[in-house]
Design an enzyme around this catalytic site. Sequence first.
Site: not given
Ligand code: UD1
Length: 360
Positions: A206
């Site tokens: 991820h």
């Molecule tokens: C975040 C944290 C990371 C942690 C991870 C655990 C940051 C920079 N990164 O990464 O340190 O290891 O969480 O999972 O804070 N999305 C969904 N549904 C959700 C959440 C996210 O669809 O409930 C999608 C969205 O398209 C989003 C992407 O996932 O743009 C990334 O989500 P984001 O919260 O930016 O970071 P993670 O990759 O989850």
Amino acid sequence: MKVVSIVGARPQLVKLAPVAEALDRSGHRHVIVHTGQHYDAGLSDVFFSGLGIPAPDVHLGVGSGSHGVQTGGVLAALDPVLAAERPDWVLVYGDTNSTLAGAVAAVKLHLPVAHLEAGLRSFNRRMPEEHNRVLTDHAADLLLAPTEEAVRHLTAEGLAERAELVGDVMVDVCLRVRDAVRSEGRAPVLPDGVDPARPYLLATVHRAENTDDPKRLAAIADALAGLPLPVVLPAHPRLLARAEEHGVQLARGAVRVASPLPYAELVTAVLGAAGVVTDSGGLQKEAYLLGRPCTTLRPETEWPETLAEGWNVLVPDPQLLAPAAWAAVAVRPAPEGPRAAPYGDGRAAGRVARVLAERA
Ligand code: UD1
């Protein structure tokens, strides 16, 4: 004592579970603020219900966005909440954008901030998590470190006076859940076509460094597909979104895609697996605690203790981009002999509650 915990992403909910229980047991007032960084039920709600965490008192509903939009959104939304609560401690967890926003919001309001899981470093300044860790540690008043290595990093940055070695609260929750799933005799719930009685690998991917570069993501997908054992891949929404965007097919060859797993199911799946392949920090450590060999799809780790005796093996860049080179590493027997306990004794959360109360 009154503590406001700020959480928003899946790994923070795992850390919150034992801390919430310890604060409750000691009779402290605990306010839980969910930023909404993770909003899918499978990344958030199931952790509250599955780990017995009280429902959040406040939900900021910030959601996804660029780093600036997400971090800034949490920062702005926290102002009125923290100003109204005026806790003895604002407690932030780990290394996400919610962690950094929570720390900055508290500092600006002159509220004491404690950082749980302080002092971890990858020394890779391209990782958003590394910016979040370093900035949060330098902003916080109390640095709750999980390992001696973390204390050494804080000391090297001139932060020794604020550091306190408490152990890793993820050990508390991992071992408690391991014992529960064993005593219930749970079998892993695996996607169709994977027999839990036969060897399989559990994989997660991820990190932005791995998912956001099409070439890299394609190399990882190729390598997973070519592994000689079935690969169960509970896919994070970021992985699914980027794979679709870059036209990378995940479900092929050895790979069976699954939904993200609730915590007890994840522990059960690790216990049933022959090994783990991941870029998650938490999962590297869970594999170590549960005695399964781990292959980490990154050139460095914040948890170097897991590398001892080959329990965890890193796949640095040239190898990562040449799938044939790392496939042999991913399928290997567990090392023999006992493991050390660098992450503490499973009673870290009680220490966190005590240290906070002593310094309130
Ligand atoms: C975040 C944290 C990371 C942690 C991870 C655990 C940051 C920079 N990164 O990464 O340190 O290891 O969480 O999972 O804070 N999305 C969904 N549904 C959700 C959440 C996210 O669809 O409930 C999608 C969205 O398209 C989003 C992407 O996932 O743009 C990334 O989500 P984001 O919260 O930016 O970071 P993670 O990759 O989850």
